[in-house]
Design a protein around this motif. Structure first.
Motif, PDB file in Angstrom:
ATOM      1  N   ILE A 155      -4.849  14.106 -61.603  1.00 52.86           N
ATOM      2  CA  ILE A 155      -5.553  15.040 -60.733  1.00 52.86           C
ATOM      3  C   ILE A 155      -6.738  14.378 -60.044  1.00 52.86           C
ATOM      4  O   ILE A 155      -6.929  14.504 -58.833  1.00 52.86           O
ATOM      5  N   VAL A 156      -7.542  13.647 -60.828  1.00 50.12           N
ATOM      6  CA  VAL A 156      -8.719  12.995 -60.251  1.00 50.12           C
ATOM      7  C   VAL A 156      -8.303  11.909 -59.268  1.00 50.12           C
ATOM      8  O   VAL A 156      -8.929  11.726 -58.213  1.00 50.12           O
ATOM      9  N   GLY A 157      -7.237  11.171 -59.593  1.00 55.47           N
ATOM     10  CA  GLY A 157      -6.739  10.162 -58.663  1.00 55.47           C
ATOM     11  C   GLY A 157      -6.300  10.776 -57.350  1.00 55.47           C
ATOM     12  O   GLY A 157      -6.575  10.234 -56.274  1.00 55.47           O
ATOM     13  N   ALA A 158      -5.628  11.930 -57.436  1.00 55.76           N
ATOM     14  CA  ALA A 158      -5.191  12.617 -56.225  1.00 55.76           C
ATOM     15  C   ALA A 158      -6.382  13.088 -55.401  1.00 55.76           C
ATOM     16  O   ALA A 158      -6.421  12.930 -54.171  1.00 55.76           O
ATOM     17  N   ALA A 159      -7.376  13.666 -56.066  1.00 52.15           N
ATOM     18  CA  ALA A 159      -8.556  14.157 -55.359  1.00 52.15           C
ATOM     19  C   ALA A 159      -9.337  13.008 -54.731  1.00 52.15           C
ATOM     20  O   ALA A 159      -9.788  13.087 -53.583  1.00 52.15           O
ATOM     21  N   MET A 160      -9.488  11.919 -55.492  1.00 46.83           N
ATOM     22  CA  MET A 160     -10.289  10.797 -55.006  1.00 46.83           C
ATOM     23  C   MET A 160      -9.601  10.064 -53.857  1.00 46.83           C
ATOM     24  O   MET A 160     -10.128   9.996 -52.744  1.00 46.83           O
ATOM     25  N   PHE A 161      -8.406   9.510 -54.129  1.00 49.80           N
ATOM     26  CA  PHE A 161      -7.725   8.729 -53.102  1.00 49.80           C
ATOM     27  C   PHE A 161      -7.315   9.604 -51.920  1.00 49.80           C
ATOM     28  O   PHE A 161      -7.448   9.214 -50.763  1.00 49.80           O
ATOM     29  N   GLY A 162      -6.812  10.801 -52.218  1.00 50.33           N
ATOM     30  CA  GLY A 162      -6.362  11.684 -51.155  1.00 50.33           C
ATOM     31  C   GLY A 162      -7.484  12.165 -50.268  1.00 50.33           C
ATOM     32  O   GLY A 162      -7.355  12.212 -49.038  1.00 50.33           O
ATOM     33  N   GLY A 163      -8.606  12.517 -50.886  1.00 48.74           N
ATOM     34  CA  GLY A 163      -9.721  13.023 -50.098  1.00 48.74           C
ATOM     35  C   GLY A 163     -10.490  11.942 -49.372  1.00 48.74           C
ATOM     36  O   GLY A 163     -10.779  12.043 -48.173  1.00 48.74           O
TER      37      GLY A 163
ATOM     38  N   GLY B  74     -17.764  10.174 -61.251  1.00 45.22           N
ATOM     39  CA  GLY B  74     -18.476   9.330 -62.208  1.00 45.22           C
ATOM     40  C   GLY B  74     -18.603   9.946 -63.583  1.00 45.22           C
ATOM     41  O   GLY B  74     -18.718   9.228 -64.584  1.00 45.22           O
ATOM     42  N   SER B  75     -18.558  11.277 -63.653  1.00 39.19           N
ATOM     43  CA  SER B  75     -18.640  11.956 -64.948  1.00 39.19           C
ATOM     44  C   SER B  75     -17.321  11.936 -65.704  1.00 39.19           C
ATOM     45  O   SER B  75     -17.295  12.121 -66.922  1.00 39.19           O
ATOM     46  N   ILE B  76     -16.223  11.720 -64.977  1.00 39.40           N
ATOM     47  CA  ILE B  76     -14.894  11.812 -65.585  1.00 39.40           C
ATOM     48  C   ILE B  76     -14.310  10.452 -65.935  1.00 39.40           C
ATOM     49  O   ILE B  76     -13.726  10.273 -67.009  1.00 39.40           O
ATOM     50  N   PHE B  77     -14.444   9.473 -65.044  1.00 37.68           N
ATOM     51  CA  PHE B  77     -13.788   8.188 -65.242  1.00 37.68           C
ATOM     52  C   PHE B  77     -14.072   7.549 -66.607  1.00 37.68           C
ATOM     53  O   PHE B  77     -13.141   7.109 -67.294  1.00 37.68           O
TER      54      PHE B  77
END
Length: 501
Positions: free
Chosen positions: A282-290, A379-382
């Motif tokens: 989910i975070v990868g999708a939000a980060m790279f996609g956004g 940064g809070s999740i990675f």
């Protein structure tokens, strides 16, 4: 076949050795991360020199494809045969690929060299995080993992800037040559600090599992990377999707029977593993996609140069660095982590919803605040995702579990970029109507050649087309928040336990 799979010597436990290991691994990780972004700015110059514009996308795709396929293999091989020698293989392939890229005299040669580079670069990500799990106690890992997370963000901003500078000050060849001296220094430092211990244990590699997983990841990555070019209903794309599904089914069946599976299916029975894997996706999708579409907004909707657009993304890096450092200290002090992904996914939702309001006239200061909030979420999740998994699984599968987390994040990003690209193109077509042919050539140079009223129309169209991307990314953040609610918290250990070399 024999391997090193033993306890690390006391030498690796000394603070000086640990610091040198961290510095060396961090440098290698930065080189691998930069290599995914530094090429973008130089692509027009490379095409002008080598020709082959029809194969342009493969300069990027070949690296991503190769690195995605080999990531799980490096995780498992590192677990089975020791991470020290595996790091040497990974770095060797990466530097050899870099040297070949630098001397490339045709687009085909460059694409093949980039694939070789990816075979090494994909291992650097996995092995860097796994080695930290070897030498740093669980409570202290969050701080280091947080710094490594910031490396990814720094690379996303600095990469295009460095690529442009090398092209202007030297030649495009130097974007690859620069890897060699820094890579050699880093691997020498790692070799000095990370000592072997000499015991050997026999193992068996799950080659069938490796083959079917490679086919799954390879066909999925190709489908998402080439979907917009081939057409989403084309026979070639459908064949790739079918191959991915069939290979995945075969992989699951093989892993259920393999004596030493590439990805033990029992890991998915662990709450921490499957929840953090889902969150990584989910975070990868939000980060790279956004984030992929933010430079388009800055350069077209706001009309700034590529260099300035890079600087305007720095607040995101600052947010990641500040939040990841704070998260690491919190985990080190308390031994807890469940609160962090709850905060992180909340920041992602808020940041993306705020970004969904941007337009051509949005002040840069306000845009910077929105980006910093989003960066604080990532940064809070990675640091939590990797640290929690390494704390929960046994030493024998730590590299495998670490690689799986990176794999899910990469796949999530690839799928999101493809999906968001389709949405963006469709929205641009609706907004521009008869002028849709402009959308295929969007860029700062094209914008300067348009009348002022058309520039304003295109800028507004870009801003409107990008809004749904941020809405979806905010929705992904909400799903991530739900996943964080069910994440099991296993207190982080204060002391390092015997680990694999």
């Amino acid at each position: 076949m024999t391997s090193t799979n033993v306890n690390v010597s006391d030498e690796n436990e000394r603070p000086a050795s640990r610091n040198l290991i961290i510095m060396s691994i961090g440098t290698l990780l930065l080189l691998a991360a930069l290599d995914q972004t530094i090429v973008s700015t130089a692509l027009p110059t490379i095409v002008a020199d080598l020709g082959g514009v029809e194969h342009l996308s493969w300069v990027v795709t070949s690296y991503i494809l190769a690195s995605t396929i080999v990531a799980p293999l490096y995780g498992k091989i590192g677990d089975l045969y020791g991470r020290r020698n595996t790091v040497f293989v990974s770095v060797g392939l990466f530097l050899l690929g870099s040297a070949l890229c630098g001397i490339a005299n045709s687009m085909t040669f460059l694409i093949l060299a980039r694939a070789l580079q990816g075979l090494g670069g994909g291992g650097l990500f996995v092995l860097a995080l796994s080695v930290i799990g070897d030498v740093i106690p669980p409570r202290e890992r969050g701080r280091v993992q947080g710094l490594f997370a910031a490396v990814f963000s720094v690379a996303s901003v600095v990469g295009p800037l460095l690529g442009g500078w090398f092209v202007e000050a030297f030649t495009w060849h130097w974007i690859f040559y620069i890897n060699i001296p820094f890579g050699v220094l880093a691997v020498v430092g790692f070799a000095i600090a990370f000592k072997p211990t000499g015991r050997r244990v026999k193992h068996k590699i799950d080659w069938l599992g490796a083959l079917t997983l490679s086919l799954t990841l390879g066909s999925l990555t190709l489908a998402t990377s080439l979907g917009s070019q081939l057409g989403w209903t084309s026979p070639s794309l459908i064949a790739l999707i079918v191959l991915a599904v069939v290979s995945l089914i075969a992989f699951v069946m093989i892993e259920r029977r393999a004596p030493e599976p590439l990805l033990p299916l029992g890991l998915f029975k662990m709450n921490v593993f499957w929840v953090t894997s889902a969150m990584g996706f989910i975070v990868g999708a939000a980060m790279f996609g956004g984030v992929t579409f933010l430079p388009i907004y800055l350069q077209v909707a706001k009309g700034v140069s590529p260099t300035v657009s890079g600087w305007l993304l720095v607040p995101m890096t600052f947010g990641i660095l500040l939040a990841s450092t704070t998260a690491g200290r919190y985990m080190g002090r308390t031994g807890r982590y469940r609160l962090l992904p709850l905060l992180g996914t909340s920041f992602i939702m808020i940041g993306m919803l705020l970004l969904s309001t941007i337009g051509p006239d949005t002040p840069n200061a306000l845009f910077a605040v929105y980006l910093a909030i989003f960066g604080a979420g990532m940064g809070s999740i990675f640091p939590v995702i990797t640290t929690a998994v390494q704390n929960a699984v046994s030493r024998e599968v730590m590299g495998t579990a670490t690689a799986a987390g990176l794999m899910f994040r990469q796949v999530g990003g690839s799928l999101a970029v493809a999906l968001f690209g389709t949405i963006f193109a469709a929205r641009m077509g609706t907004a521009l109507g008869a002028d849709m042919e402009i959308a295929g050539e969007i860029g700062p140079q094209m914008l300067k050649n348009l009348p002022v009223d058309m520039q304003a129309q295109v800028g507004e169209a870009v801003a409107q087309a990008i809004h749904p991307i941020f809405w979806i990314a905010a929705g992904l953040g909400a799903v991530g928040f739900v996943m964080a609610l069910i994440l099991e918290e296993i207190p982080l250990k204060n002391r390092q336990v015997p680990v694999a070399e």
